[in-house]
Write a protein that holds these residues in place. Sequence first.
Motif, PDB file in Angstrom:
ATOM      1  N   ARG A  97      79.619 -36.528 -67.176  1.00 44.92           N
ATOM      2  CA  ARG A  97      79.968 -37.817 -67.364  1.00 44.92           C
ATOM      3  C   ARG A  97      79.489 -38.900 -66.314  1.00 44.92           C
ATOM      4  N   HIS A  98      78.913 -38.175 -65.161  1.00 43.56           N
ATOM      5  CA  HIS A  98      78.856 -38.718 -63.728  1.00 43.56           C
ATOM      6  C   HIS A  98      77.478 -39.104 -63.696  1.00 43.56           C
ATOM      7  N   GLU A  99      76.972 -40.387 -64.345  1.00 32.36           N
ATOM      8  CA  GLU A  99      75.555 -40.390 -64.223  1.00 32.36           C
ATOM      9  C   GLU A  99      74.758 -40.594 -62.925  1.00 32.36           C
ATOM     10  N   GLU A 100      75.528 -40.965 -61.706  1.00 30.69           N
ATOM     11  CA  GLU A 100      74.831 -40.842 -60.556  1.00 30.69           C
ATOM     12  C   GLU A 100      74.460 -39.399 -60.139  1.00 30.69           C
ATOM     13  N   LYS A 101      75.637 -38.634 -60.386  1.00 31.62           N
ATOM     14  CA  LYS A 101      75.390 -37.298 -60.062  1.00 31.62           C
ATOM     15  C   LYS A 101      74.362 -36.721 -60.612  1.00 31.62           C
ATOM     16  N   PHE A 102      74.246 -37.029 -62.120  1.00 29.30           N
ATOM     17  CA  PHE A 102      73.375 -36.376 -62.882  1.00 29.30           C
ATOM     18  C   PHE A 102      71.912 -36.894 -62.466  1.00 29.30           C
ATOM     19  N   CYS A 103      71.646 -38.090 -62.061  1.00 30.60           N
ATOM     20  CA  CYS A 103      70.357 -38.831 -61.462  1.00 30.60           C
ATOM     21  C   CYS A 103      70.023 -37.923 -60.304  1.00 30.60           C
ATOM     22  N   LYS A 104      70.977 -37.591 -59.554  1.00 32.26           N
ATOM     23  CA  LYS A 104      70.826 -36.959 -57.930  1.00 32.26           C
ATOM     24  C   LYS A 104      70.275 -35.702 -58.362  1.00 32.26           C
ATOM     25  N   PHE A 105      71.110 -34.860 -59.211  1.00 30.86           N
ATOM     26  CA  PHE A 105      70.802 -33.506 -59.680  1.00 30.86           C
ATOM     27  C   PHE A 105      69.380 -33.482 -60.222  1.00 30.86           C
ATOM     28  N   LYS A 106      68.781 -34.337 -61.042  1.00 32.99           N
ATOM     29  CA  LYS A 106      67.599 -34.384 -61.663  1.00 32.99           C
ATOM     30  C   LYS A 106      66.609 -34.454 -60.472  1.00 32.99           C
ATOM     31  N   GLU A 107      66.911 -35.434 -59.621  1.00 37.02           N
ATOM     32  CA  GLU A 107      65.980 -35.446 -58.526  1.00 37.02           C
ATOM     33  C   GLU A 107      65.849 -34.268 -57.689  1.00 37.02           C
ATOM     34  N   ASP A 108      67.148 -33.780 -57.108  1.00 42.01           N
ATOM     35  CA  ASP A 108      66.713 -32.348 -56.540  1.00 42.01           C
ATOM     36  C   ASP A 108      66.169 -31.189 -57.207  1.00 42.01           C
ATOM     37  N   CYS A 109      66.204 -31.279 -58.478  1.00 40.00           N
ATOM     38  CA  CYS A 109      65.498 -30.178 -59.334  1.00 40.00           C
ATOM     39  C   CYS A 109      64.054 -30.339 -59.042  1.00 40.00           C
ATOM     40  N   LYS A 110      63.409 -31.265 -58.405  1.00 42.93           N
ATOM     41  CA  LYS A 110      62.053 -31.526 -58.261  1.00 42.93           C
ATOM     42  C   LYS A 110      61.792 -30.686 -57.008  1.00 42.93           C
ATOM     43  N   ASN A 111      62.730 -30.269 -56.183  1.00 44.90           N
ATOM     44  CA  ASN A 111      62.625 -29.739 -54.790  1.00 44.90           C
ATOM     45  C   ASN A 111      62.671 -28.176 -55.060  1.00 44.90           C
ATOM     46  N   ILE A 112      62.780 -27.839 -56.513  1.00 42.65           N
ATOM     47  CA  ILE A 112      62.798 -26.309 -56.525  1.00 42.65           C
ATOM     48  C   ILE A 112      61.257 -25.733 -56.543  1.00 42.65           C
ATOM     49  N   PRO A 127      62.094 -26.351 -66.706  1.00 40.62           N
ATOM     50  CA  PRO A 127      62.653 -27.102 -68.017  1.00 40.62           C
ATOM     51  C   PRO A 127      61.552 -28.113 -68.417  1.00 40.62           C
ATOM     52  N   LEU A 128      61.182 -28.262 -69.739  1.00 41.55           N
ATOM     53  CA  LEU A 128      60.176 -29.332 -70.156  1.00 41.55           C
ATOM     54  C   LEU A 128      61.080 -30.630 -69.877  1.00 41.55           C
ATOM     55  N   ASP A 129      62.200 -30.780 -70.077  1.00 42.92           N
ATOM     56  CA  ASP A 129      62.807 -32.254 -70.208  1.00 42.92           C
ATOM     57  C   ASP A 129      64.446 -31.632 -69.619  1.00 42.92           C
ATOM     58  N   ILE A 130      65.036 -32.577 -68.810  1.00 42.87           N
ATOM     59  CA  ILE A 130      66.233 -32.590 -68.502  1.00 42.87           C
ATOM     60  C   ILE A 130      66.975 -33.892 -68.729  1.00 42.87           C
ATOM     61  N   SER A 131      67.752 -33.780 -69.696  1.00 47.36           N
ATOM     62  CA  SER A 131      68.657 -34.874 -70.298  1.00 47.36           C
ATOM     63  C   SER A 131      70.150 -34.774 -69.978  1.00 47.36           C
ATOM     64  N   VAL A 132      70.958 -35.714 -69.999  1.00 51.23           N
ATOM     65  CA  VAL A 132      72.218 -35.753 -69.837  1.00 51.23           C
ATOM     66  C   VAL A 132      73.092 -35.658 -71.187  1.00 51.23           C
ATOM     67  N   LEU A 133      74.235 -34.948 -71.094  1.00 55.80           N
ATOM     68  CA  LEU A 133      75.043 -34.899 -72.272  1.00 55.80           C
ATOM     69  C   LEU A 133      76.283 -35.490 -72.020  1.00 55.80           C
ATOM     70  N   ASP A 134      76.528 -36.557 -72.227  1.00 53.13           N
ATOM     71  CA  ASP A 134      77.382 -37.557 -71.613  1.00 53.13           C
ATOM     72  C   ASP A 134      78.699 -37.790 -72.724  1.00 53.13           C
ATOM     73  N   PHE A 135      79.437 -36.545 -72.717  1.00 55.53           N
ATOM     74  CA  PHE A 135      80.682 -36.477 -73.487  1.00 55.53           C
ATOM     75  C   PHE A 135      81.854 -35.953 -72.608  1.00 55.53           C
ATOM     76  N   ASN A 136      82.960 -36.377 -73.222  1.00 58.01           N
ATOM     77  CA  ASN A 136      83.983 -35.362 -72.587  1.00 58.01           C
ATOM     78  C   ASN A 136      84.178 -34.156 -73.242  1.00 58.01           C
ATOM     79  N   LYS A 137      84.669 -32.994 -72.351  1.00 61.46           N
ATOM     80  CA  LYS A 137      84.719 -31.667 -72.984  1.00 61.46           C
ATOM     81  C   LYS A 137      86.096 -31.767 -73.364  1.00 61.46           C
ATOM     82  N   VAL A 138      86.224 -31.117 -74.926  1.00 60.00           N
ATOM     83  CA  VAL A 138      87.536 -31.157 -75.503  1.00 60.00           C
ATOM     84  C   VAL A 138      87.635 -30.011 -76.203  1.00 60.00           C
ATOM     85  N   ALA A 139      88.514 -29.197 -76.628  1.00 63.42           N
ATOM     86  CA  ALA A 139      88.477 -28.430 -77.777  1.00 63.42           C
ATOM     87  C   ALA A 139      88.846 -28.999 -79.064  1.00 63.42           C
ATOM     88  N   SER A 140      88.445 -28.640 -80.159  1.00 65.18           N
ATOM     89  CA  SER A 140      88.231 -29.147 -81.404  1.00 65.18           C
ATOM     90  C   SER A 140      89.803 -29.617 -81.833  1.00 65.18           C
TER      91      SER A 140
END
Length: 506
Positions: A97-112, A127-140
């Motif tokens: 759920r951390h949009e800024e962290k995700f964007c930084k992660f995606k940018e850092d993946c370019k350096n692999i 990966p052909l595409d890197i997208s965010v799954l923006d949800f809280n994680k909870v058990a059903s």
Amino acid sequence: MDNIETDNLIINKCLIIDNRFDEVKDIILKLNEKAISTDYRRDVLGRGVFIDPNTQLVILDLFLSDENQGSYDSAIETVEFLNDHIKGPYFLLIWTRHEEKFCKFKEDCKNIDIRSTDENRSIKNFPLDISVLDFNKVASYDNEKIVDDVIKYIYDYINNIEEKYVNIYCYLKLTKIFQEQSSMFWDILKPKNLADDLTPDSFSTKYNNVLGSAFGSFDKAFNYEKSGKGFLDIHARFLENELTLNHLYYESNNEGLEKKLKEEINAKLITHSFDINEPESGMPGLIYKVDDENINKLGEFLDLFVEKEQNLDGFDQNDELESIYLATFKYKYFKLKGLWISIGCTGDDFDYKILMNSIIDDNNYVKIVNYLNRRTTGLNVNKCSSVNDNLNELLLNNVKMGKLIITPYCDFAHGKKSDVLYLDVLILNGLNHSIKEIRKMFKKNVNIVNLHNGKFIMYIPSQYKLCDLKYVGKELYKFYISKEYVNEIQINVANSISRIGTTIIE
């Protein structure tokens, strides 16, 4: 959730990597219920962790450690692991759920780094595409609606691939076995040298373009080969139906792949490779290697196949080191008069012995390499050695001697005979010659089987032999010829037998 349409899903193999199994368990169960086979791993960076190499979609927790929820170093290392262990390109959803962290992660993946230090390893995937799954994680049992929303998002993401990568979507739609087939296709069509600065984004664009370039050739390839045996092991009838009856909205600026695709189709249809799972010994179509392969043995073999050149200027008929048949073959294979002229001599003064004894040095190296590169592949010219030594090494690399088993399938399958029929064969590889040129190198009674992609088998139907299998050879070439082509060779042998007045093979 029951109203989600699963029949047309183009992804059916998913992997979830998360350190909290209780928070993803119900998602795994529901994905499996809805036709997406889903595996779980707490972590893939431990020792001996195996993942399915055919994985198409990965869902990865950005922060894999409870101890350090601010660092995604493990996630970066995990992507590197996935790049090495998944067969082909894949899609990646990052759970955070951390949009800024995700964007930084995606940018850092370019350096692999795509470059591998291990020469035996294939080029890494991205990966052909890197997208965010923006949800809280909870058990059903905490919130079943959130679980359902996550499942719906994953389904929508899969179905929306078409909007982002129309060519990849069409390919997924055609095969439904994406990873195995797309990685094979990528091996065929990828550029020989990928740029060092290739990133996940540029990789997915390049891959999408490669597939788009290929679609324009599929129709023509199928019209060319209607055997029903399959196109690179894809379900041929389904693919042909889609291409001819249902229009695919792919985008392509390249229509020049027909020849390459036809070569690949035919090469797959005629020859079958094996590594660990070796075919049963003696099966028709197997080719045994000739023991103690050397240049003199090749000269003896060529005696069967080559018409000797009567007036080979400069060749010493009394030279015991080289047969006239080997010299003739080299003369035709490398077009030695052309090589002679390329180093500054005149054609009228051609002298075989002088050329063969010439030492390769700084003065002639570039000219010789450039000339030979137009004639053959697998070139490794050594300075300070003679032209003859280099040509002999090239021949041994590209011209192989073998014994092709042609015992009829029924005899072999039912064990009717202990002996096998075989033919002495030459296997030519790495050639830049036309079929017309190749025919001119051999006697008129030599038949040629085009294995495609620069590989040919030469045999003489009347030169069949019979012996116990244990005397044929010990080591096999790692491919065999399909039954249909062995049958054709058997017919040619039978016709040859009838011409020389023999009616029964004992």
